[in-house]
Write a protein that holds these residues in place. Structure first.
Motif, PDB file in Angstrom:
ATOM      1  N   ASP A 180       0.821  -1.215   0.000  1.00 36.94           N
ATOM      2  CA  ASP A 180       0.000   0.000   0.000  1.00 36.94           C
ATOM      3  C   ASP A 180       0.855   1.265   0.000  1.00 36.94           C
ATOM      4  OD1 ASP A 180       0.660  -1.116   2.569  1.00 36.94           O
ATOM      5  OD2 ASP A 180      -0.497   0.505   3.492  1.00 36.94           O
ATOM      6  N   LEU A 181       2.148   1.139   0.302  1.00 37.78           N
ATOM      7  CA  LEU A 181       3.049   2.296   0.331  1.00 37.78           C
ATOM      8  C   LEU A 181       4.034   2.283  -0.830  1.00 37.78           C
ATOM      9  CD1 LEU A 181       3.909   2.248   4.160  1.00 37.78           C
ATOM     10  CD2 LEU A 181       2.091   3.519   3.017  1.00 37.78           C
ATOM     11  N   ILE A 182       3.747   1.500  -1.866  1.00 45.49           N
ATOM     12  CA  ILE A 182       4.742   1.273  -2.912  1.00 45.49           C
ATOM     13  C   ILE A 182       5.109   2.547  -3.660  1.00 45.49           C
ATOM     14  CG2 ILE A 182       3.025   0.647  -4.670  1.00 45.49           C
ATOM     15  CD1 ILE A 182       5.084  -1.476  -5.623  1.00 45.49           C
ATOM     16  N   GLU A 183       4.186   3.501  -3.765  1.00 45.35           N
ATOM     17  CA  GLU A 183       4.497   4.746  -4.474  1.00 45.35           C
ATOM     18  C   GLU A 183       4.681   5.924  -3.530  1.00 45.35           C
ATOM     19  OE1 GLU A 183       1.704   5.470  -7.638  1.00 45.35           O
ATOM     20  OE2 GLU A 183       3.026   4.463  -9.060  1.00 45.35           O
ATOM     21  N   LYS A 184       4.913   5.645  -2.273  1.00 44.10           N
ATOM     22  CA  LYS A 184       5.091   6.729  -1.307  1.00 44.10           C
ATOM     23  C   LYS A 184       6.340   7.543  -1.608  1.00 44.10           C
ATOM     24  CE  LYS A 184       5.432   7.662   3.653  1.00 44.10           C
ATOM     25  NZ  LYS A 184       5.462   7.070   5.023  1.00 44.10           N
ATOM     26  N   HIS A 185       7.354   6.910  -2.179  1.00 40.51           N
ATOM     27  CA  HIS A 185       8.625   7.592  -2.437  1.00 40.51           C
ATOM     28  C   HIS A 185       8.818   7.877  -3.921  1.00 40.51           C
ATOM     29  CE1 HIS A 185      10.013   7.017   1.706  1.00 40.51           C
ATOM     30  NE2 HIS A 185       9.454   5.820   1.628  1.00 40.51           N
ATOM     31  N   GLY A 186       7.747   7.824  -4.700  1.00 45.26           N
ATOM     32  CA  GLY A 186       7.847   8.148  -6.122  1.00 45.26           C
ATOM     33  C   GLY A 186       7.179   7.105  -6.992  1.00 45.26           C
ATOM     34  N   ARG A 187       6.929   7.475  -8.231  1.00 46.27           N
ATOM     35  CA  ARG A 187       6.262   6.575  -9.164  1.00 46.27           C
ATOM     36  C   ARG A 187       7.192   5.454  -9.608  1.00 46.27           C
ATOM     37  NH1 ARG A 187       2.616   9.308 -13.687  1.00 46.27           N
ATOM     38  NH2 ARG A 187       1.856   7.155 -13.641  1.00 46.27           N
ATOM     39  N   LEU A 188       6.591   4.329  -9.931  1.00 54.13           N
ATOM     40  CA  LEU A 188       7.365   3.203 -10.441  1.00 54.13           C
ATOM     41  C   LEU A 188       7.759   3.465 -11.890  1.00 54.13           C
ATOM     42  CD1 LEU A 188       5.287   0.184  -9.069  1.00 54.13           C
ATOM     43  CD2 LEU A 188       7.309   1.256  -8.051  1.00 54.13           C
ATOM     44  N   ASN A 189       8.926   2.954 -12.265  1.00 51.95           N
ATOM     45  CA  ASN A 189       9.392   3.115 -13.643  1.00 51.95           C
ATOM     46  C   ASN A 189       8.668   2.181 -14.610  1.00 51.95           C
ATOM     47  OD1 ASN A 189      11.423   5.105 -13.117  1.00 51.95           O
ATOM     48  ND2 ASN A 189      12.705   3.499 -12.227  1.00 51.95           N
ATOM     49  N   PHE A 190       8.110   1.087 -14.070  1.00 50.19           N
ATOM     50  CA  PHE A 190       7.427   0.100 -14.902  1.00 50.19           C
ATOM     51  C   PHE A 190       6.150  -0.345 -14.201  1.00 50.19           C
ATOM     52  CE2 PHE A 190      11.981  -0.291 -15.704  1.00 50.19           C
ATOM     53  CZ  PHE A 190      12.029  -0.138 -17.081  1.00 50.19           C
ATOM     54  N   ASP A 191       5.358  -1.126 -14.916  1.00 49.31           N
ATOM     55  CA  ASP A 191       4.135  -1.664 -14.339  1.00 49.31           C
ATOM     56  C   ASP A 191       4.481  -2.601 -13.181  1.00 49.31           C
ATOM     57  OD1 ASP A 191       1.087  -2.096 -14.833  1.00 49.31           O
ATOM     58  OD2 ASP A 191       1.908  -4.110 -14.569  1.00 49.31           O
ATOM     59  N   LEU A 192       3.551  -2.744 -12.249  1.00 48.21           N
ATOM     60  CA  LEU A 192       3.783  -3.590 -11.076  1.00 48.21           C
ATOM     61  C   LEU A 192       4.151  -5.015 -11.472  1.00 48.21           C
ATOM     62  CD1 LEU A 192       3.676  -4.018  -7.999  1.00 48.21           C
ATOM     63  CD2 LEU A 192       1.222  -4.468  -8.237  1.00 48.21           C
ATOM     64  N   GLU A 193       3.567  -5.526 -12.547  1.00 47.73           N
ATOM     65  CA  GLU A 193       3.829  -6.898 -12.971  1.00 47.73           C
ATOM     66  C   GLU A 193       5.293  -7.103 -13.335  1.00 47.73           C
ATOM     67  OE1 GLU A 193       1.613 -10.262 -15.753  1.00 47.73           O
ATOM     68  OE2 GLU A 193       1.245  -8.121 -16.078  1.00 47.73           O
ATOM     69  N   PHE A 194       5.948  -6.048 -13.812  1.00 45.77           N
ATOM     70  CA  PHE A 194       7.372  -6.145 -14.124  1.00 45.77           C
ATOM     71  C   PHE A 194       8.168  -6.500 -12.868  1.00 45.77           C
ATOM     72  CE2 PHE A 194      11.585  -4.237 -14.199  1.00 45.77           C
ATOM     73  CZ  PHE A 194      12.095  -4.653 -15.414  1.00 45.77           C
ATOM     74  N   PHE A 195       7.804  -5.909 -11.744  1.00 46.06           N
ATOM     75  CA  PHE A 195       8.547  -6.127 -10.505  1.00 46.06           C
ATOM     76  C   PHE A 195       8.157  -7.440  -9.825  1.00 46.06           C
ATOM     77  CE2 PHE A 195       8.413  -1.532 -11.169  1.00 46.06           C
ATOM     78  CZ  PHE A 195       9.754  -1.204 -11.054  1.00 46.06           C
ATOM     79  N   THR A 196       6.918  -7.854  -9.930  1.00 48.84           N
ATOM     80  CA  THR A 196       6.516  -9.101  -9.287  1.00 48.84           C
ATOM     81  C   THR A 196       6.998 -10.326 -10.053  1.00 48.84           C
ATOM     82  OG1 THR A 196       4.375  -9.027 -10.414  1.00 48.84           O
ATOM     83  CG2 THR A 196       4.495  -8.056  -8.213  1.00 48.84           C
ATOM     84  N   ASP A 197       6.988 -10.252 -11.380  1.00 50.60           N
ATOM     85  CA  ASP A 197       7.411 -11.396 -12.193  1.00 50.60           C
ATOM     86  C   ASP A 197       8.903 -11.404 -12.476  1.00 50.60           C
ATOM     87  OD1 ASP A 197       4.783 -12.028 -12.219  1.00 50.60           O
ATOM     88  OD2 ASP A 197       4.428 -11.636 -14.340  1.00 50.60           O
ATOM     89  N   VAL A 198       9.616 -10.324 -12.091  1.00 51.13           N
ATOM     90  CA  VAL A 198      11.045 -10.176 -12.364  1.00 51.13           C
ATOM     91  C   VAL A 198      11.286 -10.476 -13.850  1.00 51.13           C
ATOM     92  CG1 VAL A 198      13.372 -10.727 -11.563  1.00 51.13           C
ATOM     93  CG2 VAL A 198      11.449 -10.978 -10.009  1.00 51.13           C
ATOM     94  N   GLN A 199      10.706  -9.660 -14.684  1.00 52.94           N
ATOM     95  CA  GLN A 199      10.795  -9.847 -16.126  1.00 52.94           C
ATOM     96  C   GLN A 199      12.134  -9.367 -16.664  1.00 52.94           C
ATOM     97  OE1 GLN A 199       7.299  -7.829 -17.512  1.00 52.94           O
ATOM     98  NE2 GLN A 199       5.885  -9.350 -16.685  1.00 52.94           N
ATOM     99  N   ASP A 200      12.256  -9.203 -17.949  1.00 57.34           N
ATOM    100  CA  ASP A 200      13.510  -8.859 -18.623  1.00 57.34           C
ATOM    101  C   ASP A 200      14.169  -7.652 -17.959  1.00 57.34           C
ATOM    102  OD1 ASP A 200      15.587  -8.405 -20.292  1.00 57.34           O
ATOM    103  OD2 ASP A 200      14.414  -8.333 -22.139  1.00 57.34           O
ATOM    104  N   LEU A 201      15.226  -7.902 -17.189  1.00 55.88           N
ATOM    105  CA  LEU A 201      15.856  -6.834 -16.412  1.00 55.88           C
ATOM    106  C   LEU A 201      16.739  -5.924 -17.248  1.00 55.88           C
ATOM    107  CD1 LEU A 201      16.795  -8.707 -13.106  1.00 55.88           C
ATOM    108  CD2 LEU A 201      14.746  -7.409 -13.647  1.00 55.88           C
ATOM    109  N   THR A 202      16.924  -6.246 -18.524  1.00 55.79           N
ATOM    110  CA  THR A 202      17.708  -5.342 -19.380  1.00 55.79           C
ATOM    111  C   THR A 202      17.014  -3.994 -19.523  1.00 55.79           C
ATOM    112  OG1 THR A 202      16.634  -6.263 -21.359  1.00 55.79           O
ATOM    113  CG2 THR A 202      18.732  -7.243 -20.667  1.00 55.79           C
ATOM    114  N   TYR A 203      15.704  -3.956 -19.297  1.00 56.56           N
ATOM    115  CA  TYR A 203      14.986  -2.683 -19.352  1.00 56.56           C
ATOM    116  C   TYR A 203      15.441  -1.733 -18.244  1.00 56.56           C
ATOM    117  CZ  TYR A 203      11.734  -4.677 -22.747  1.00 56.56           C
ATOM    118  OH  TYR A 203      11.179  -5.235 -23.871  1.00 56.56           O
ATOM    119  N   LEU A 204      16.087  -2.263 -17.216  1.00 59.26           N
ATOM    120  CA  LEU A 204      16.560  -1.425 -16.118  1.00 59.26           C
ATOM    121  C   LEU A 204      17.885  -0.744 -16.413  1.00 59.26           C
ATOM    122  CD1 LEU A 204      15.821  -3.685 -12.998  1.00 59.26           C
ATOM    123  CD2 LEU A 204      14.569  -1.642 -13.698  1.00 59.26           C
ATOM    124  N   ASN A 205      18.572  -1.141 -17.484  1.00 59.35           N
ATOM    125  CA  ASN A 205      19.920  -0.648 -17.728  1.00 59.35           C
ATOM    126  C   ASN A 205      19.986   0.871 -17.818  1.00 59.35           C
ATOM    127  OD1 ASN A 205      20.984  -3.228 -17.683  1.00 59.35           O
ATOM    128  ND2 ASN A 205      20.835  -3.511 -19.903  1.00 59.35           N
TER     129      ASN A 205
END
Length: 338
Positions: A180-205
């Motif tokens: 419930d506090l996930i965006e307390k310190h700012g918006r996410l760079n990607f959709d929540l599913e990206f972080f839960t599924d640990v998808q293609d991390l090259t997008y983080l480069n």
């Protein structure tokens, strides 16, 4: 609850300091009591001297971190390692303390020091011994969802989760707590599913390179991301411990991982039939409620304006009660019947 169990079940609750382990144990115990499941909490953290729950077994009765630090002149980390080693040498004490709770579901509230789950073998020896006592346990690894707000801390959290999974060798569920506090310190760079599924991390480069010192350690960051993807083991569930629906969804996943959902394998294999027909929703659907309630979907400038308004409203509103579930009788019946 299913009857005819021949072995106790439980959860080994781990995670970095501040991830919400003690609050999780308290909230999960309240929820289990609400659905008529016998539960007992075992405090295995010798530094945890103030708990919101009443521990059925408390390691501090055997060894206390403050006493160890004073008598052996050790620091907090060294003292904690000594306490855990002392527990390992006195496992008969723990087994005797657990005997009255053979018909209970056990929550093990563990220390947060990460070295216990990465290179030190004592904690692994302890959980292995508990398994030999015929306990069916699952490791619940809590990670503060705040770490999703920064690419570097997110990668570090995934690495820690991966290392813990490989080290403990238990059925394992990683959990993004305080969702419930996930965006307390700012918006996410990607959709929540990206972080839960640990998808293609090259997008983080690109985002990693943009951080302070990011360019200097860019090659190392890429190697870490490749390592995580090579193992392809880590994914996350989400949790708001104050939301009974969030707790219930997580508990269903835990019951599958440690085998509790199979029940006593009653005549006709009713428990297996309930398992196969129980949960057919997709991961995207499961995250839909979390996404709608806790993640904004507006342009950046609108989000910043809404954030300022929310902060002003929070300052004006009285504090909401915390620490207890508010569950109606009808909701209890609904949960107990599932």
């Amino acid at each position: 609850e299913p009857e005819g169990r021949s072995m106790p079940f439980g959860q080994v609750v781990i995670g970095p300091p501040g991830s919400g382990k003690t609050t999780y144990c308290d909230g999960m115990a309240q929820f289990m009591n609400a659905i008529n499941r016998k539960v007992a909490i075992v405090n295995l953290d010798p530094a945890n001297d103030v708990t919101p729950y009443e521990a059925a077994v408390n390691l501090r009765e055997l060894v206390d971190l403050a006493d160890v630090m004073e008598k052996l002149h050790l620091g907090p980390n060294g003292g904690l390692l000594y306490c855990i080693d002392f527990l390992w040498k006195n496992m008969d004490w723990l087994r005797e303390k657990l005997q009255p709770f053979q018909d209970h579901y056990i929550l093990f509230d563990c220390p947060g020091q990460t070295e216990l789950y990465m290179h030190n073998t004592t904690m692994r020896n302890i959980v292995t011994m508990i398994q030999k006592w015929d306990y069916r346990i699952t490791a619940i690894h809590l990670v503060d969802s705040y770490y999703c707000s920064s690419p570097s801390t997110y990668v570090s959290s995934v690495l820690l989760s991966l290392s813990t999974m490989l080290h403990l060798e238990l059925p394992h569920i990683n959990v993004l707590s305080k969702i419930d506090l996930i965006e307390k310190h700012g918006r996410l760079n990607f959709d929540l599913e990206f972080f839960t599924d640990v998808q293609d991390l090259t997008y983080l480069n690109d985002h990693l390179d943009a951080e302070p010192f990011g360019a200097k350690y860019a090659k190392l960051s890429r190697v870490f991301c490749e390592l995580i993807e090579d193992f392809s083991l880590v994914s996350f569930a989400t949790l708001n411990i104050m939301d009974k629906h969030s707790v219930y969804n997580l508990l269903k996943a835990i019951d599958k991982s440690n085998g509790y959902i199979f029940g006593g394998l009653t005549a006709g294999n009713d428990a297996i039939m309930a398992l196969t027909a129980g949960d057919t929703s997709w991961q995207y659907e499961k995250l839909g409620d979390v996404r709608e309630r806790f993640i904004t979907d507006v342009p950046d400038e609108e989000w910043e304006s809404e954030e300022e308004d929310n902060q002003q409203q929070q300052q004006q509103q009285p504090p909401t009660p915390t620490g207890r579930f508010f569950v109606s009788d009808q909701e209890l019946c609904d949960f107990a019947s599932k």
